[in-house]
Design a protein around this motif. Structure first.
Motif, PDB file in Angstrom:
ATOM      1  N   LEU A 164       0.722  -1.210  -0.010  1.00 44.69           N
ATOM      2  CA  LEU A 164       0.074   0.021  -0.004  1.00 44.69           C
ATOM      3  C   LEU A 164       0.933   1.246  -0.015  1.00 44.69           C
ATOM      4  O   LEU A 164       1.725   1.247   0.831  1.00 44.69           O
ATOM      5  CB  LEU A 164      -0.787  -0.151   1.183  1.00 44.69           C
ATOM      6  CG  LEU A 164      -1.547   1.251   1.362  1.00 44.69           C
ATOM      7  CD1 LEU A 164      -2.975   1.443   0.148  1.00 44.69           C
ATOM      8  CD2 LEU A 164      -2.514   1.175   2.671  1.00 44.69           C
ATOM      9  N   ILE A 165       0.802   2.174  -0.925  1.00 42.13           N
ATOM     10  CA  ILE A 165       1.725   3.355  -1.027  1.00 42.13           C
ATOM     11  C   ILE A 165       0.680   4.420  -0.826  1.00 42.13           C
ATOM     12  O   ILE A 165      -0.474   4.726  -1.396  1.00 42.13           O
ATOM     13  CB  ILE A 165       1.927   3.600  -2.533  1.00 42.13           C
ATOM     14  CG1 ILE A 165       2.777   2.254  -3.077  1.00 42.13           C
ATOM     15  CG2 ILE A 165       2.944   4.618  -2.622  1.00 42.13           C
ATOM     16  CD1 ILE A 165       3.153   2.226  -4.462  1.00 42.13           C
ATOM     17  N   LYS A 173       3.465   8.302  -6.492  1.00 41.00           N
ATOM     18  CA  LYS A 173       3.012   6.962  -5.908  1.00 41.00           C
ATOM     19  C   LYS A 173       3.107   5.856  -7.425  1.00 41.00           C
ATOM     20  O   LYS A 173       3.582   4.645  -7.016  1.00 41.00           O
ATOM     21  CB  LYS A 173       1.548   6.987  -5.505  1.00 41.00           C
ATOM     22  CG  LYS A 173       1.650   7.850  -4.385  1.00 41.00           C
ATOM     23  CD  LYS A 173       0.443   7.788  -3.584  1.00 41.00           C
ATOM     24  CE  LYS A 173      -1.110   8.041  -4.184  1.00 41.00           C
ATOM     25  NZ  LYS A 173      -0.764   9.819  -4.439  1.00 41.00           N
ATOM     26  N   GLU A 174       2.841   6.339  -8.383  1.00 40.92           N
ATOM     27  CA  GLU A 174       2.747   5.408  -9.580  1.00 40.92           C
ATOM     28  C   GLU A 174       4.243   5.108  -9.754  1.00 40.92           C
ATOM     29  O   GLU A 174       4.544   3.834 -10.200  1.00 40.92           O
ATOM     30  CB  GLU A 174       2.045   6.021 -10.744  1.00 40.92           C
ATOM     31  CG  GLU A 174       2.306   5.079 -12.024  1.00 40.92           C
ATOM     32  CD  GLU A 174       1.596   5.790 -13.167  1.00 40.92           C
ATOM     33  OE1 GLU A 174       1.900   4.910 -14.371  1.00 40.92           O
ATOM     34  OE2 GLU A 174       0.475   6.509 -13.172  1.00 40.92           O
ATOM     35  N   LEU A 237      -3.665  -0.608  -8.502  1.00 38.30           N
ATOM     36  CA  LEU A 237      -4.965  -0.021  -8.114  1.00 38.30           C
ATOM     37  C   LEU A 237      -4.830   1.547  -7.441  1.00 38.30           C
ATOM     38  O   LEU A 237      -4.488   1.610  -6.134  1.00 38.30           O
ATOM     39  CB  LEU A 237      -5.966  -0.785  -7.127  1.00 38.30           C
ATOM     40  CG  LEU A 237      -6.265  -2.079  -7.563  1.00 38.30           C
ATOM     41  CD1 LEU A 237      -7.012  -2.890  -6.648  1.00 38.30           C
ATOM     42  CD2 LEU A 237      -7.088  -1.984  -9.009  1.00 38.30           C
ATOM     43  N   ASP A 238      -4.625   2.474  -8.313  1.00 45.19           N
ATOM     44  CA  ASP A 238      -4.496   3.988  -7.702  1.00 45.19           C
ATOM     45  C   ASP A 238      -5.879   4.268  -7.152  1.00 45.19           C
ATOM     46  O   ASP A 238      -6.857   4.032  -7.613  1.00 45.19           O
ATOM     47  CB  ASP A 238      -4.040   4.756  -8.792  1.00 45.19           C
ATOM     48  CG  ASP A 238      -3.527   6.003  -8.304  1.00 45.19           C
ATOM     49  OD1 ASP A 238      -3.027   6.218  -7.241  1.00 45.19           O
ATOM     50  OD2 ASP A 238      -3.097   7.003  -9.306  1.00 45.19           O
ATOM     51  N   GLU A 239      -5.663   5.325  -6.027  1.00 41.44           N
ATOM     52  CA  GLU A 239      -6.726   6.006  -5.333  1.00 41.44           C
ATOM     53  C   GLU A 239      -8.013   4.878  -4.904  1.00 41.44           C
ATOM     54  O   GLU A 239      -8.999   4.903  -5.099  1.00 41.44           O
ATOM     55  CB  GLU A 239      -7.406   6.887  -6.267  1.00 41.44           C
ATOM     56  CG  GLU A 239      -6.392   8.093  -7.008  1.00 41.44           C
ATOM     57  CD  GLU A 239      -5.641   8.778  -5.722  1.00 41.44           C
ATOM     58  OE1 GLU A 239      -6.483   8.712  -4.630  1.00 41.44           O
ATOM     59  OE2 GLU A 239      -5.010   9.429  -5.876  1.00 41.44           O
ATOM     60  N   ILE A 240      -7.479   3.835  -4.370  1.00 40.76           N
ATOM     61  CA  ILE A 240      -8.065   2.595  -3.747  1.00 40.76           C
ATOM     62  C   ILE A 240      -9.253   3.037  -2.788  1.00 40.76           C
ATOM     63  O   ILE A 240     -10.352   2.568  -2.656  1.00 40.76           O
ATOM     64  CB  ILE A 240      -7.485   1.388  -3.261  1.00 40.76           C
ATOM     65  CG1 ILE A 240      -8.245   0.110  -3.266  1.00 40.76           C
ATOM     66  CG2 ILE A 240      -6.643   1.785  -2.028  1.00 40.76           C
ATOM     67  CD1 ILE A 240      -7.579  -1.000  -3.123  1.00 40.76           C
ATOM     68  N   GLY A 241      -8.860   4.217  -2.183  1.00 40.49           N
ATOM     69  CA  GLY A 241      -9.705   4.700  -0.985  1.00 40.49           C
ATOM     70  C   GLY A 241     -11.231   5.219  -1.808  1.00 40.49           C
ATOM     71  O   GLY A 241     -12.097   5.648  -0.983  1.00 40.49           O
TER      72      GLY A 241
END
Length: 486
Positions: A164-165, A173-174, A237-241
């Protein structure tokens, strides 16, 4: 869209004949009766290639070619002449011409030369784009924060542990996710990414798991989802929040069992995917607020890597600015630029609420708008935003009043600000204004030649002078190659 060819010749009949031949072959054409008109056309609007005569009044073709190469070094130019010699052809090639044709020019020979020049240019542009794409994923920085990240990547990448980044938008982050993939055992497999915040809630299940034909309105064929596409590789999976809660439950099942079904399908598919997730939100607070599943959080958070905001790693600013400046100058066809210590002080004082992404855009703005070759503190202050994160008033108007927090950006292509040979120019009351101007010019030229190791062409480029004018200036000042005087 057809390519545009600029034809340059002082003979009207030749212009019209060549124009007809090229238009019949599908090219668009522009005409110029002199070298100066050609320079004006290329400066005013895009041209894909130039076909130019050598013998022309006022400005001959070789002089125009040299000026064109200064203006647009990547522009394909084909020279032509009715009195061509080997020496002329060699000189044209040395100046940057892609081909040399003797008049009268056979139509087939002309079209082959033009097609080859345009093809070569397209390949060079593609190579440049590929290099830029690779360069985009280079992680720049040597400060403590980046060293911690590099260490975590080195230890975590070879494992199969999920990562988790965390970090603000624009912190890279990418890049961390790509570095994890490229240093993993899965590096030969695909790297697939999905921005969970950019996909409508009703479509995210189809994006992740795929769908069968007829599963819903618009599903006219079978589509593989991101998990299938990332098989034997990595799914980012970017912006998983921002993932909807209903989708979080389905994602958790895939992570637990390594199985999925396409939307509208009954077949269970096995997938072997390493998931790396990223978020700019505090997921622990999202759990407390009931917006994120706690069990999913523990599934994706085996190892956590925090990407710090740029304001917390200002020591990396010189290296980042230098890398982005080179990239922006190349991308926009500008001559190399460097930052003065005052400009670096201004840029170091800014907080960059948009982080590295904002820095890249600001540096590109500098590359486009600054005349160069060195960006001054005033120019940097004028181009930086005035709102959130703005440069403090004590720094903005005159950066010269503030010492830089970090070392100046290296100047790889321009002479460094150091004393010239002989101790440097100093004003004197016993010499006329013209004599003192000549003294200053002599010191500048001697220093530049020393910097370029007596490379006259490079020295002329650095001083923004034509090579011929540079030689005349040396002769007028009594200078010779080797950095000495007669």
């Amino acid at each position: 869209m057809p390519s545009t060819v600029l034809i340059v010749d002082d003979e009207k009949n030749i212009l019209l004949t060549l124009q007809t031949s090229l238009q019949l072959a599908g090219y668009r054409t522009e005409l110029a009766a002199s070298g100066q008109v050609a320079l004006d056309v290329v400066s005013a609007r895009p041209v894909d290639a130039v076909l130019m005569d050598v013998k022309m009044p006022d400005m001959d073709g070789l002089t125009a070619l040299a000026r064109l190469m200064e203006l647009k070094p990547e522009l394909p130019v084909i020279m032509m002449s009715g009195h061509g010699t080997i020496d002329t052809a060699v000189k044209a090639t040395q100046l940057g011409a892609r081909d040399f044709l003797e008049k009268p020019i056979a139509r087939d020979r002309l079209l082959v030369a033009l097609r080859n020049a345009l093809k070569q240019q397209a390949m060079l542009e593609e190579l440049q784009a590929l290099r830029a794409e690779v360069g985009r994923y280079d992680m720049v920085g040597s400060g403590p924060a980046m060293q911690r990240i590099f260490s975590l990547i080195q230890r975590t990448a070879p494992s199969e542990g999920r990562v988790l980044i965390t970090g603000e938008n624009g912190t890279g982050k990418e890049l961390i996710a790509r570095a994890l993939h490229q240093n993993s055992k899965r590096k030969s497999g695909p790297f697939v990414k999905l921005n969970c915040a950019a996909v409508p809630h009703e479509l995210i299940e189809s994006e992740l798991f795929g769908h069968e034909k007829g599963a819903f309105t618009g599903a006219v064929s079978v589509r593989r989802g991101k998990f299938e596409l990332a098989h034997e590789g990595t799914l980012f999976l970017d912006e998983i929040g921002d993932m909807p809660q209903a989708m979080q439950t389905k994602l958790l099942r895939v992570l637990q069992e390594g199985e999925l079904e396409r939307v509208g399908g009954a077949e269970t598919l096995k997938v072997n995917v390493r998931v790396i997730a990223a978020t700019n939100k505090n997921l622990e607070k999202e759990i407390e607020a009931g917006r994120f599943r706690e069990d999913l959080y523990y599934r994706i958070n085996v190892v956590q890597i925090h990407s710090p905001p740029l304001r917390e790693r200002r020591e990396d600013l010189p290296a980042l600015i230098d890398a982005f400046l080179k990239e922006a100058c190349t991308k926009n066809g500008r001559r190399p630029l460097s930052l003065s210590p005052e400009a670096l002080a201004v840029m170091s004082a800014y907080d960059y609420p948009g982080n590295v992404r904002e820095l890249r855009n600001l540096v590109e703005r500098l590359a486009i708008l600054c005349e160069g070759p060195v960006v001054t503190g005033q120019e940097a202050a004028e181009l930086l935003p005035r709102g959130k994160g703005a440069v403090p008033p004590s720094v903005a108007p005159f950066a010269e009043a503030s010492a830089p927090r970090t070392p100046a950006v290296p100047v790889p292509t321009a002479p460094p600000a150091a004393p010239a040979p002989g101790g440097g120019f100093r004003p004197r009351v016993d010499r006329t204004f013209r004599e003192q101007v000549e003294d200053a010019e002599r010191e500048i030229i001697l220093f530049t030649l020393a910097h370029t190791q007596d490379n006259v062409t490079e020295a002329a480029r650095l001083l923004d002078l034509e090579r011929g004018h540079f030689y005349k200036k040396m002769k007028a000042l009594g200078l010779r190659r080797g950095g000495g005087e007669p």
